[in-house]
Design a protein around this motif. Structure first.
Motif, PDB file in Angstrom:
ATOM      1  N   LEU A   9       0.833  -1.201   0.000  1.00  0.00           N
ATOM      2  CA  LEU A   9       0.000   0.000   0.000  1.00  0.00           C
ATOM      3  C   LEU A   9       0.870   1.254   0.000  1.00  0.00           C
ATOM      4  O   LEU A   9       1.777   1.387   0.808  1.00  0.00           O
ATOM      5  N   THR A  10       0.574   2.162  -0.937  1.00  0.00           N
ATOM      6  CA  THR A  10       1.260   3.451  -0.983  1.00  0.00           C
ATOM      7  C   THR A  10       0.227   4.546  -0.783  1.00  0.00           C
ATOM      8  O   THR A  10      -0.809   4.559  -1.457  1.00  0.00           O
ATOM      9  N   LEU A  11       0.477   5.445   0.149  1.00  0.00           N
ATOM     10  CA  LEU A  11      -0.412   6.572   0.418  1.00  0.00           C
ATOM     11  C   LEU A  11       0.288   7.873   0.049  1.00  0.00           C
ATOM     12  O   LEU A  11       1.476   8.048   0.315  1.00  0.00           O
ATOM     13  N   ASN A  12      -0.465   8.762  -0.570  1.00  0.00           N
ATOM     14  CA  ASN A  12       0.020  10.110  -0.860  1.00  0.00           C
ATOM     15  C   ASN A  12      -0.925  11.097  -0.186  1.00  0.00           C
ATOM     16  O   ASN A  12      -2.135  11.065  -0.418  1.00  0.00           O
ATOM     17  N   GLY A  66      -4.292  10.167  -1.897  1.00  0.00           N
ATOM     18  CA  GLY A  66      -4.239   9.185  -2.966  1.00  0.00           C
ATOM     19  C   GLY A  66      -3.669   7.873  -2.442  1.00  0.00           C
ATOM     20  O   GLY A  66      -2.954   7.848  -1.443  1.00  0.00           O
ATOM     21  N   PHE A  67      -4.012   6.790  -3.117  1.00  0.00           N
ATOM     22  CA  PHE A  67      -3.486   5.498  -2.680  1.00  0.00           C
ATOM     23  C   PHE A  67      -3.256   4.607  -3.895  1.00  0.00           C
ATOM     24  O   PHE A  67      -3.841   4.798  -4.956  1.00  0.00           O
ATOM     25  N   TYR A  69      -2.674   0.250  -4.257  1.00  0.00           N
ATOM     26  CA  TYR A  69      -2.565  -1.040  -3.563  1.00  0.00           C
ATOM     27  C   TYR A  69      -2.270  -2.114  -4.596  1.00  0.00           C
ATOM     28  O   TYR A  69      -3.024  -2.324  -5.548  1.00  0.00           O
ATOM     29  N   SER A  70      -1.158  -2.781  -4.406  1.00  0.00           N
ATOM     30  CA  SER A  70      -0.721  -3.797  -5.372  1.00  0.00           C
ATOM     31  C   SER A  70      -0.757  -5.213  -4.792  1.00  0.00           C
ATOM     32  O   SER A  70      -0.159  -6.118  -5.367  1.00  0.00           O
ATOM     33  N   GLY A  71      -1.459  -5.439  -3.713  1.00  0.00           N
ATOM     34  CA  GLY A  71      -1.483  -6.747  -3.066  1.00  0.00           C
ATOM     35  C   GLY A  71      -2.629  -7.640  -3.485  1.00  0.00           C
ATOM     36  O   GLY A  71      -2.936  -8.615  -2.801  1.00  0.00           O
ATOM     37  N   LEU A  72      -3.285  -7.341  -4.609  1.00  0.00           N
ATOM     38  CA  LEU A  72      -4.405  -8.165  -5.032  1.00  0.00           C
ATOM     39  C   LEU A  72      -3.951  -9.489  -5.629  1.00  0.00           C
ATOM     40  O   LEU A  72      -4.670 -10.483  -5.558  1.00  0.00           O
ATOM     41  N   ARG A  73      -2.776  -9.509  -6.249  1.00  0.00           N
ATOM     42  CA  ARG A  73      -2.210 -10.740  -6.815  1.00  0.00           C
ATOM     43  C   ARG A  73      -0.774 -10.868  -6.349  1.00  0.00           C
ATOM     44  O   ARG A  73      -0.080  -9.880  -6.125  1.00  0.00           O
ATOM     45  N   ALA A  74      -0.332 -12.096  -6.259  1.00  0.00           N
ATOM     46  CA  ALA A  74       1.030 -12.345  -5.771  1.00  0.00           C
ATOM     47  C   ALA A  74       2.092 -11.752  -6.700  1.00  0.00           C
ATOM     48  O   ALA A  74       3.140 -11.297  -6.253  1.00  0.00           O
ATOM     49  N   ASN A  75       1.841 -11.756  -8.020  1.00  0.00           N
ATOM     50  CA  ASN A  75       2.827 -11.229  -8.960  1.00  0.00           C
ATOM     51  C   ASN A  75       2.700  -9.714  -9.155  1.00  0.00           C
ATOM     52  O   ASN A  75       3.409  -9.137  -9.979  1.00  0.00           O
ATOM     53  N   LYS A  76       1.788  -9.051  -8.441  1.00  0.00           N
ATOM     54  CA  LYS A  76       1.592  -7.593  -8.445  1.00  0.00           C
ATOM     55  C   LYS A  76       1.295  -7.027  -9.834  1.00  0.00           C
ATOM     56  O   LYS A  76       1.721  -5.934 -10.181  1.00  0.00           O
ATOM     57  N   THR A  77       0.576  -7.777 -10.644  1.00  0.00           N
ATOM     58  CA  THR A  77       0.212  -7.308 -11.986  1.00  0.00           C
ATOM     59  C   THR A  77      -1.051  -6.467 -11.971  1.00  0.00           C
ATOM     60  O   THR A  77      -1.360  -5.803 -12.958  1.00  0.00           O
ATOM     61  N   VAL A  78      -1.801  -6.478 -10.876  1.00  0.00           N
ATOM     62  CA  VAL A  78      -3.013  -5.677 -10.751  1.00  0.00           C
ATOM     63  C   VAL A  78      -2.801  -4.671  -9.626  1.00  0.00           C
ATOM     64  O   VAL A  78      -2.432  -5.036  -8.517  1.00  0.00           O
ATOM     65  N   LEU A  80      -4.671  -1.370  -7.698  1.00  0.00           N
ATOM     66  CA  LEU A  80      -5.872  -0.586  -7.459  1.00  0.00           C
ATOM     67  C   LEU A  80      -5.434   0.806  -7.010  1.00  0.00           C
ATOM     68  O   LEU A  80      -4.682   0.944  -6.050  1.00  0.00           O
ATOM     69  N   ARG A  81      -5.891   1.835  -7.744  1.00  0.00           N
ATOM     70  CA  ARG A  81      -5.498   3.205  -7.430  1.00  0.00           C
ATOM     71  C   ARG A  81      -6.744   4.054  -7.210  1.00  0.00           C
ATOM     72  O   ARG A  81      -7.784   3.835  -7.825  1.00  0.00           O
ATOM     73  N   GLY A  82      -6.610   5.047  -6.372  1.00  0.00           N
ATOM     74  CA  GLY A  82      -7.721   5.963  -6.133  1.00  0.00           C
ATOM     75  C   GLY A  82      -7.235   7.236  -5.476  1.00  0.00           C
ATOM     76  O   GLY A  82      -6.083   7.333  -5.040  1.00  0.00           O
ATOM     77  N   GLY A  83      -8.097   8.205  -5.447  1.00  0.00           N
ATOM     78  CA  GLY A  83      -7.726   9.462  -4.828  1.00  0.00           C
ATOM     79  C   GLY A  83      -8.930  10.344  -4.598  1.00  0.00           C
ATOM     80  O   GLY A  83     -10.026  10.114  -5.118  1.00  0.00           O
ATOM     81  N   TYR A  84      -8.706  11.373  -3.818  1.00  0.00           N
ATOM     82  CA  TYR A  84      -9.753  12.328  -3.481  1.00  0.00           C
ATOM     83  C   TYR A  84      -9.092  13.667  -3.224  1.00  0.00           C
ATOM     84  O   TYR A  84      -7.988  13.738  -2.693  1.00  0.00           O
ATOM     85  N   GLY A  85      -9.776  14.727  -3.611  1.00  0.00           N
ATOM     86  CA  GLY A  85      -9.258  16.059  -3.342  1.00  0.00           C
ATOM     87  C   GLY A  85     -10.368  17.083  -3.364  1.00  0.00           C
ATOM     88  O   GLY A  85     -11.383  16.918  -4.038  1.00  0.00           O
ATOM     89  N   VAL A  86     -10.186  18.147  -2.598  1.00  0.00           N
ATOM     90  CA  VAL A  86     -11.103  19.280  -2.605  1.00  0.00           C
ATOM     91  C   VAL A  86     -10.536  20.303  -3.576  1.00  0.00           C
ATOM     92  O   VAL A  86      -9.377  20.702  -3.462  1.00  0.00           O
ATOM     93  N   LEU A  87     -11.368  20.712  -4.553  1.00  0.00           N
ATOM     94  CA  LEU A  87     -10.923  21.626  -5.597  1.00  0.00           C
ATOM     95  C   LEU A  87     -11.636  22.968  -5.468  1.00  0.00           C
ATOM     96  O   LEU A  87     -12.804  23.023  -5.085  1.00  0.00           O
TER      97      LEU A  87
END
Length: 133
Positions: A9-12, A66-67, A69-78, A80-87
């Motif tokens: 998991l990577t968080l921004n 923002g985030f 997450y690459s832990g859905l598959r063991a080989n990290k080929t999938v 999942l990215r997402g984000g939110y912001g106030v504009l």
């Protein structure tokens, strides 16, 4: 295995600041009409609203997250990215655009008090004189 999932998991996190200022004229040769006092407010350092005749909104802080997450598959080929912001933006959708104002070519307005019954003129229009033809 919480440690393994944390590595996947990577968080921004961030914070953006936006300030939108109104245009100014180099020599303060601009003014706004105040219908309440029926006077013109001339731009300047001591004018209400300052040189741009507008109160600048200076509290536009927009959080971002923002985030990935690459832990859905063991080989990290999938991943999942997402984000939110106030504009913040200058568009005010609940009001007519400036192009709807008279004099911009997109709207027609006429006022001829000489035709009587004010003919579309403001009721408190002061007539100093009507040019003759």
């Amino acid at each position: 295995m919480i440690g393994k999932h944390v590595l996947d998991l990577t968080l921004n996190l961030g914070l953006r600041y936006d300030v939108f200022t109104a245009p100014t004229e180099r020599h303060d040769h601009q003014s706004n009409f105040d219908p309440a006092t029926k006077t013109f407010i001339v731009a300047g350092d001591n004018a209400p609203g300052g040189r741009d005749l507008a109160n600048t909104d200076k509290n536009n802080f927009g959080p971002r997250i923002g985030f990935a997450y690459s832990g859905l598959r063991a080989n990290k080929t999938v991943v999942l990215r997402g984000g939110y912001g106030v504009l913040y933006a200058t568009d005010v959708s609940a009001q007519q655009p400036l192009t709807a104002n008279p004099g911009t070519g997109s709207y027609s307005y006429s006022c001829d008090p000489s035709l009587g019954n004010n003919n579309g003129c403001p009721p408190d229009l002061l007539l100093v004189g009507t040019p003759s033809m």
